[in-house]
Design a protein around this motif. Sequence first.
Motif, PDB file in Angstrom:
ATOM      1  N   ASP A   6       0.813  -1.210   0.000  1.00 28.05           N
ATOM      2  CA  ASP A   6       0.000   0.000   0.000  1.00 28.05           C
ATOM      3  C   ASP A   6       0.850   1.265   0.000  1.00 28.05           C
ATOM      4  O   ASP A   6       0.372   2.332  -0.382  1.00 28.05           O
ATOM      5  CB  ASP A   6      -0.946   0.021   1.202  1.00 28.05           C
ATOM      6  N   ARG A   7       2.099   1.163   0.411  1.00 27.20           N
ATOM      7  CA  ARG A   7       2.983   2.332   0.463  1.00 27.20           C
ATOM      8  C   ARG A   7       3.533   2.717  -0.910  1.00 27.20           C
ATOM      9  O   ARG A   7       4.188   3.740  -1.039  1.00 27.20           O
ATOM     10  CB  ARG A   7       4.159   2.068   1.416  1.00 27.20           C
ATOM     11  N   LEU A   8       3.272   1.899  -1.920  1.00 24.99           N
ATOM     12  CA  LEU A   8       3.841   2.126  -3.253  1.00 24.99           C
ATOM     13  C   LEU A   8       2.754   2.473  -4.266  1.00 24.99           C
ATOM     14  O   LEU A   8       1.576   2.208  -4.047  1.00 24.99           O
ATOM     15  CB  LEU A   8       4.589   0.867  -3.698  1.00 24.99           C
ATOM     16  N   THR A   9       3.176   3.037  -5.379  1.00 28.29           N
ATOM     17  CA  THR A   9       2.264   3.351  -6.476  1.00 28.29           C
ATOM     18  C   THR A   9       2.338   2.233  -7.506  1.00 28.29           C
ATOM     19  O   THR A   9       3.431   1.876  -7.962  1.00 28.29           O
ATOM     20  CB  THR A   9       2.659   4.691  -7.125  1.00 28.29           C
ATOM     21  N   TRP A  10       1.179   1.688  -7.873  1.00 30.86           N
ATOM     22  CA  TRP A  10       1.111   0.562  -8.813  1.00 30.86           C
ATOM     23  C   TRP A  10       0.326   0.968 -10.041  1.00 30.86           C
ATOM     24  O   TRP A  10      -0.546   1.800  -9.939  1.00 30.86           O
ATOM     25  CB  TRP A  10       0.455  -0.640  -8.133  1.00 30.86           C
ATOM     26  N   PRO A  11       0.603   0.358 -11.188  1.00 32.75           N
ATOM     27  CA  PRO A  11       1.664  -0.614 -11.419  1.00 32.75           C
ATOM     28  C   PRO A  11       3.027   0.063 -11.560  1.00 32.75           C
ATOM     29  O   PRO A  11       3.122   1.251 -11.850  1.00 32.75           O
ATOM     30  CB  PRO A  11       1.264  -1.270 -12.741  1.00 32.75           C
ATOM     31  N   VAL A  12       4.064  -0.746 -11.359  1.00 32.99           N
ATOM     32  CA  VAL A  12       5.429  -0.320 -11.636  1.00 32.99           C
ATOM     33  C   VAL A  12       5.723  -0.764 -13.067  1.00 32.99           C
ATOM     34  O   VAL A  12       5.506  -1.924 -13.409  1.00 32.99           O
ATOM     35  CB  VAL A  12       6.429  -0.959 -10.642  1.00 32.99           C
ATOM     36  N   ARG A  13       6.193   0.162 -13.873  1.00 38.88           N
ATOM     37  CA  ARG A  13       6.441  -0.153 -15.283  1.00 38.88           C
ATOM     38  C   ARG A  13       7.943  -0.163 -15.586  1.00 38.88           C
ATOM     39  O   ARG A  13       8.694   0.636 -15.049  1.00 38.88           O
ATOM     40  CB  ARG A  13       5.742   0.855 -16.170  1.00 38.88           C
ATOM     41  N   THR A  14       8.323  -1.102 -16.441  1.00 39.75           N
ATOM     42  CA  THR A  14       9.675  -1.148 -16.984  1.00 39.75           C
ATOM     43  C   THR A  14       9.543  -0.884 -18.482  1.00 39.75           C
ATOM     44  O   THR A  14       8.451  -0.563 -18.960  1.00 39.75           O
ATOM     45  CB  THR A  14      10.329  -2.524 -16.730  1.00 39.75           C
ATOM     46  N   ARG A  16       9.370  -2.974 -20.884  1.00 40.65           N
ATOM     47  CA  ARG A  16       8.472  -3.917 -21.563  1.00 40.65           C
ATOM     48  C   ARG A  16       7.414  -4.538 -20.662  1.00 40.65           C
ATOM     49  O   ARG A  16       6.532  -5.251 -21.151  1.00 40.65           O
ATOM     50  CB  ARG A  16       9.295  -5.046 -22.188  1.00 40.65           C
ATOM     51  N   LEU A  17       7.507  -4.300 -19.353  1.00 39.93           N
ATOM     52  CA  LEU A  17       6.664  -5.024 -18.409  1.00 39.93           C
ATOM     53  C   LEU A  17       5.896  -4.092 -17.492  1.00 39.93           C
ATOM     54  O   LEU A  17       6.251  -2.933 -17.320  1.00 39.93           O
ATOM     55  CB  LEU A  17       7.529  -5.959 -17.556  1.00 39.93           C
ATOM     56  N   SER A  18       4.887  -4.666 -16.869  1.00 39.45           N
ATOM     57  CA  SER A  18       4.122  -3.994 -15.831  1.00 39.45           C
ATOM     58  C   SER A  18       4.070  -4.949 -14.643  1.00 39.45           C
ATOM     59  O   SER A  18       3.831  -6.150 -14.811  1.00 39.45           O
ATOM     60  CB  SER A  18       2.709  -3.700 -16.345  1.00 39.45           C
ATOM     61  N   ILE A  19       4.317  -4.427 -13.451  1.00 39.35           N
ATOM     62  CA  ILE A  19       4.326  -5.243 -12.229  1.00 39.35           C
ATOM     63  C   ILE A  19       3.302  -4.652 -11.278  1.00 39.35           C
ATOM     64  O   ILE A  19       3.272  -3.439 -11.056  1.00 39.35           O
ATOM     65  CB  ILE A  19       5.725  -5.252 -11.593  1.00 39.35           C
ATOM     66  N   ARG A  20       2.464  -5.524 -10.717  1.00 34.12           N
ATOM     67  CA  ARG A  20       1.400  -5.068  -9.828  1.00 34.12           C
ATOM     68  C   ARG A  20       1.102  -6.126  -8.776  1.00 34.12           C
ATOM     69  O   ARG A  20       1.429  -7.308  -8.961  1.00 34.12           O
ATOM     70  CB  ARG A  20       0.141  -4.770 -10.630  1.00 34.12           C
ATOM     71  N   PRO A  21       0.460  -5.728  -7.664  1.00 30.83           N
ATOM     72  CA  PRO A  21       0.080  -6.719  -6.658  1.00 30.83           C
ATOM     73  C   PRO A  21      -0.896  -7.744  -7.239  1.00 30.83           C
ATOM     74  O   PRO A  21      -1.753  -7.413  -8.073  1.00 30.83           O
ATOM     75  CB  PRO A  21      -0.590  -5.882  -5.570  1.00 30.83           C
ATOM     76  N   ALA A  22      -0.754  -8.972  -6.800  1.00 30.27           N
ATOM     77  CA  ALA A  22      -1.648 -10.045  -7.238  1.00 30.27           C
ATOM     78  C   ALA A  22      -3.024  -9.877  -6.609  1.00 30.27           C
ATOM     79  O   ALA A  22      -3.168  -9.305  -5.528  1.00 30.27           O
ATOM     80  CB  ALA A  22      -1.059 -11.401  -6.836  1.00 30.27           C
ATOM     81  N   THR A  23      -4.020 -10.398  -7.303  1.00 31.55           N
ATOM     82  CA  THR A  23      -5.379 -10.493  -6.771  1.00 31.55           C
ATOM     83  C   THR A  23      -5.829 -11.939  -6.923  1.00 31.55           C
ATOM     84  O   THR A  23      -5.210 -12.725  -7.660  1.00 31.55           O
ATOM     85  CB  THR A  23      -6.359  -9.574  -7.527  1.00 31.55           C
ATOM     86  N   ILE A  69       3.682 -10.232 -12.988  1.00 30.74           N
ATOM     87  CA  ILE A  69       4.437  -9.646 -14.099  1.00 30.74           C
ATOM     88  C   ILE A  69       3.557  -9.762 -15.338  1.00 30.74           C
ATOM     89  O   ILE A  69       3.126 -10.866 -15.695  1.00 30.74           O
ATOM     90  CB  ILE A  69       5.753 -10.404 -14.358  1.00 30.74           C
ATOM     91  N   GLU A  70       3.316  -8.633 -15.993  1.00 35.34           N
ATOM     92  CA  GLU A  70       2.514  -8.635 -17.214  1.00 35.34           C
ATOM     93  C   GLU A  70       3.323  -8.070 -18.377  1.00 35.34           C
ATOM     94  O   GLU A  70       4.128  -7.167 -18.203  1.00 35.34           O
ATOM     95  CB  GLU A  70       1.261  -7.779 -17.045  1.00 35.34           C
ATOM     96  N   GLN A 112      10.340 -17.258 -21.395  1.00 33.89           N
ATOM     97  CA  GLN A 112      11.722 -17.270 -20.935  1.00 33.89           C
ATOM     98  C   GLN A 112      12.662 -17.061 -22.113  1.00 33.89           C
ATOM     99  O   GLN A 112      12.305 -17.303 -23.265  1.00 33.89           O
ATOM    100  CB  GLN A 112      12.029 -18.591 -20.221  1.00 33.89           C
ATOM    101  N   GLY A 113      13.864 -16.587 -21.812  1.00 39.80           N
ATOM    102  CA  GLY A 113      14.870 -16.405 -22.845  1.00 39.80           C
ATOM    103  C   GLY A 113      14.809 -15.062 -23.551  1.00 39.80           C
ATOM    104  O   GLY A 113      15.507 -14.849 -24.543  1.00 39.80           O
ATOM    105  N   HIS A 114      13.983 -14.141 -23.047  1.00 37.42           N
ATOM    106  CA  HIS A 114      13.850 -12.814 -23.653  1.00 37.42           C
ATOM    107  C   HIS A 114      14.291 -11.696 -22.716  1.00 37.42           C
ATOM    108  O   HIS A 114      14.102 -10.526 -23.024  1.00 37.42           O
ATOM    109  CB  HIS A 114      12.405 -12.568 -24.087  1.00 37.42           C
ATOM    110  N   GLY A 115      14.832 -12.073 -21.552  1.00 36.76           N
ATOM    111  CA  GLY A 115      15.274 -11.066 -20.597  1.00 36.76           C
ATOM    112  C   GLY A 115      14.181 -10.519 -19.702  1.00 36.76           C
ATOM    113  O   GLY A 115      14.423  -9.599 -18.920  1.00 36.76           O
ATOM    114  N   TYR A 116      12.972 -11.074 -19.781  1.00 35.09           N
ATOM    115  CA  TYR A 116      11.872 -10.556 -18.958  1.00 35.09           C
ATOM    116  C   TYR A 116      12.110 -10.787 -17.472  1.00 35.09           C
ATOM    117  O   TYR A 116      11.813  -9.919 -16.653  1.00 35.09           O
ATOM    118  CB  TYR A 116      10.531 -11.184 -19.356  1.00 35.09           C
ATOM    119  N   ALA A 117      12.635 -11.948 -17.116  1.00 33.05           N
ATOM    120  CA  ALA A 117      12.892 -12.225 -15.697  1.00 33.05           C
ATOM    121  C   ALA A 117      13.928 -11.256 -15.152  1.00 33.05           C
ATOM    122  O   ALA A 117      13.760 -10.710 -14.053  1.00 33.05           O
ATOM    123  CB  ALA A 117      13.342 -13.671 -15.501  1.00 33.05           C
TER     124      ALA A 117
END
Length: 190
Positions: A6-14, A16-23, A69-70, A112-117
């Motif tokens: 809750d202390r952070l702003t979501w989603p976090v974007r890179t 190529r990716l978007s990271i957010r809390p799970a539901t 991770i999306e 996998q194999g694209h640098g996403y991890a």
Amino acid sequence: MGSTFDRLTWPVRTDRLSIRPATATDAPSAWAYRRLGDVARWMTTQHADKEAFTASFVDPGRLARTLMIERDGQVIGDLMLAPEDAWAQTEVAAGAKETQAELGWSMDPAHQGHGYATEAVTALIRICFDGLGLRRVTALCFADNTPSWRLMERVGMRRESHSVRDSLHRTGGWMDGYGYALLAEEWHAR
């Protein structure tokens, strides 16, 4: 732990990716790749079926430490961010409260194999140090899980421990384990 996210702003974007809390609604997407042999092999729990996995996934304690991770709106993996207290002597224990976190990850083999991890875990470390102000992150794996420890090294973590046959694997017997860590000061000096 819910308050940590809750202390952070979501989603976090890179890039190529978007990271957010799970539901709870993410359970089917996570089950789709976590049930696969190459992924399930290294997970702490191998669930018998989708219903057992879903029951575990929607547990509030688990949801409170899981990020999705999306890529282009599709779930391609998940991350664990589990803040914890550092060890401290009694008189200074308050200063060690939630100063570090254990990290974990799981990726759909199709992505996998694209640098996403690497991109996602780098963002996770940034969340820990810049967003939450933690001082240390750690991660553990079986020594035979080469992709995992290589990822740890790619993101700048250092191997701190090599435990000999200390971890019992469901099909591999007693295996060696690796422990990795990274300090905020190391991260910022990069």
